[in-house]
Design an enzyme around this catalytic site. Structure first.
Site, PDB file in Angstrom:
ATOM      1  N   LYS A 150       0.879  -1.320  -0.067  1.00 43.35           N
ATOM      2  CA  LYS A 150       0.141   0.144   0.019  1.00 43.35           C
ATOM      3  C   LYS A 150       0.907   1.236  -0.089  1.00 43.35           C
ATOM      4  O   LYS A 150       1.380   1.960   1.159  1.00 43.35           O
ATOM      5  CB  LYS A 150      -0.920  -0.091   1.245  1.00 43.35           C
ATOM      6  CG  LYS A 150      -2.430   0.820   1.050  1.00 43.35           C
ATOM      7  CD  LYS A 150      -3.263   0.503   2.010  1.00 43.35           C
ATOM      8  CE  LYS A 150      -4.052   1.649   1.956  1.00 43.35           C
ATOM      9  NZ  LYS A 150      -4.865   1.874   0.807  1.00 43.35           N
TER      10      LYS A 150
HETATM   11  N1  PMP Z   1      -7.605  -1.854  -3.138  1.00 44.70           N
HETATM   12  C1  PMP Z   1      -7.105  -0.809  -3.133  1.00 44.70           C
HETATM   13  C2  PMP Z   1      -5.979  -0.337  -4.305  1.00 44.70           C
HETATM   14  C3  PMP Z   1      -7.301   0.156  -1.991  1.00 44.70           C
HETATM   15  O1  PMP Z   1      -6.622   1.012  -1.855  1.00 44.70           O
HETATM   16  C4  PMP Z   1      -7.963  -0.426  -1.041  1.00 44.70           C
HETATM   17  C5  PMP Z   1      -8.131   0.575   0.080  1.00 44.70           C
HETATM   18  N2  PMP Z   1      -7.250   0.226   1.122  1.00 44.70           N
HETATM   19  C6  PMP Z   1      -8.409  -1.569  -0.945  1.00 44.70           C
HETATM   20  C7  PMP Z   1      -8.439  -2.521  -2.193  1.00 44.70           C
HETATM   21  C8  PMP Z   1      -9.355  -2.304   0.244  1.00 44.70           C
HETATM   22  O2  PMP Z   1      -8.685  -2.632   1.262  1.00 44.70           O
HETATM   23  P1  PMP Z   1      -9.129  -2.301   2.582  1.00 44.70           P
HETATM   24  O3  PMP Z   1     -10.558  -3.167   2.807  1.00 44.70           O
HETATM   25  O4  PMP Z   1      -8.044  -2.869   3.622  1.00 44.70           O
HETATM   26  O5  PMP Z   1      -9.458  -0.816   2.790  1.00 44.70           O
END
Ligand code: PMP
Length: 284
Positions: A150
């Site tokens: 991330k």
């Molecule tokens: N994919 C991307 C590219 C994201 O930025 C996010 C948000 N964090 C998610 C999926 C979903 O992840 P999460 O459920 O951990 O927020």
């Protein structure tokens, strides 16, 4: 009130600033998390911290605080903000360096925690469902930068989202360069056919969402079959139901993709059931 912590100092929105020599700004060299608190309680903080520290490991970035200490800071920041329902944004950058790209010139990472609120779509979209279009901008190749990191390098997702805006859609469907379905601009994707719920696997080039995992657990509890497998757009167009999941986005039904109505064009029974279970879980 928005509350910001930068390496031990507390700030508000007007004073929370970092150097223009920070490599997070100069090169997108850094990582982040998006976490929510509901009723003052942080949802799955441990899982978010694990992902943050794994992202750091993957880009050889040393977070200057032990995991437990950063966890305490996040809890403190939420308490200090006075926001019962909050969105938390921890960010770790490579830190301050010179104008060159060399990370060795950055002696210490910068650590930031922002606590504020967020709204991705208007509340009625969660009843009506979202309209999506496929973005022409692909997910970056996993060996250029793994989508599981991330990182602060979100430009592909930002550009994909812009394509959705231009098309008048609520969100976009992002594919990899081979055309496999990956995710939204900040959400994971699920499709439902009968009592089978499918979502792209980790190897598809997605961020492994914390919400995705929670919803997969809820699907099991609801006696649904859950499969992680490669999907293409045919699978999405012909699904009975489809929905997106994410921390900021929560669980949102999809009513249309590329002009094709998904199922009945409204949130289907399985999406509604998982939505109710998800909201019960986050308020538990
Ligand atoms: N994919 C991307 C590219 C994201 O930025 C996010 C948000 N964090 C998610 C999926 C979903 O992840 P999460 O459920 O951990 O927020």
């Amino acid at each position: 009130m928005a509350t910001i912590w930068i390496d031990g100092e507390w700030h508000d929105k007007s004073t929370g600033k970092i150097s223009v020599y920070d490599h997070g700004l100069l090169y997108g060299d850094g990582i982040f998390e998006g976490i929510r608190a509901y009723g003052g309680k942080i949802f799955r903080l441990g899982e978010h911290l694990d992902r943050l520290y794994d992202s750091a490991k993957a880009i050889a970035l040393e977070i200057p605080y032990p995991k437990a200490e950063l966890g305490k800071v996040i809890e403190q920041a939420v308490a200090k903000s006075g926001l019962a329902d909050a969105y938390i944004r921890p960010i770790i950058t490579r830190g301050i360096g010179d104008l060159g790209i060399d990370a060795r010139k950055c002696p210490r990472a910068t650590t930031i925690v922002i606590v504020d609120t967020i709204m991705v779509w208007a509340p009625e979209r969660y009843d009506q469902g979202l309209s999506l279009v496929t973005a022409g901008t692909p997910i970056p190749h996993r060996e250029a930068l793994s989508p599981r990191v991330k990182s602060l390098k979100y430009l592909a997702h930002v550009r994909a989202k812009m394509e959705g805006n231009v098309a008048g859609a609520d969100e976009v469907l992002m594919l990899d360069t081979a055309g496999w379905v990956c995710e939204g601009s900040g959400q994971n994707l699920f499709v439902v056919k009968g009592r089978t719920v499918r979502t792209p696997p980790a190897s598809a080039g997605i961020l492994l969402g914390v919400t995705r995992k929670a919803v997969m657990e809820l699907a099991l509890e609801a006696d649904l079959e859950i499969r992680e497998e490669l999907l293409n757009r045919y699978d999405v167009y012909t699904a009975d139901e489809a929905f997106l999941t994410g921390t900021a986005s929560e669980l949102a039904p999809i009513r249309m993709v590329d002009g094709r109505t998904i199922g009945s064009g409204k949130a289907g029974p399985i999406t509604k059931d998982l939505h109710a279970r998800f909201h019960a879980l986050i308020r538990k």
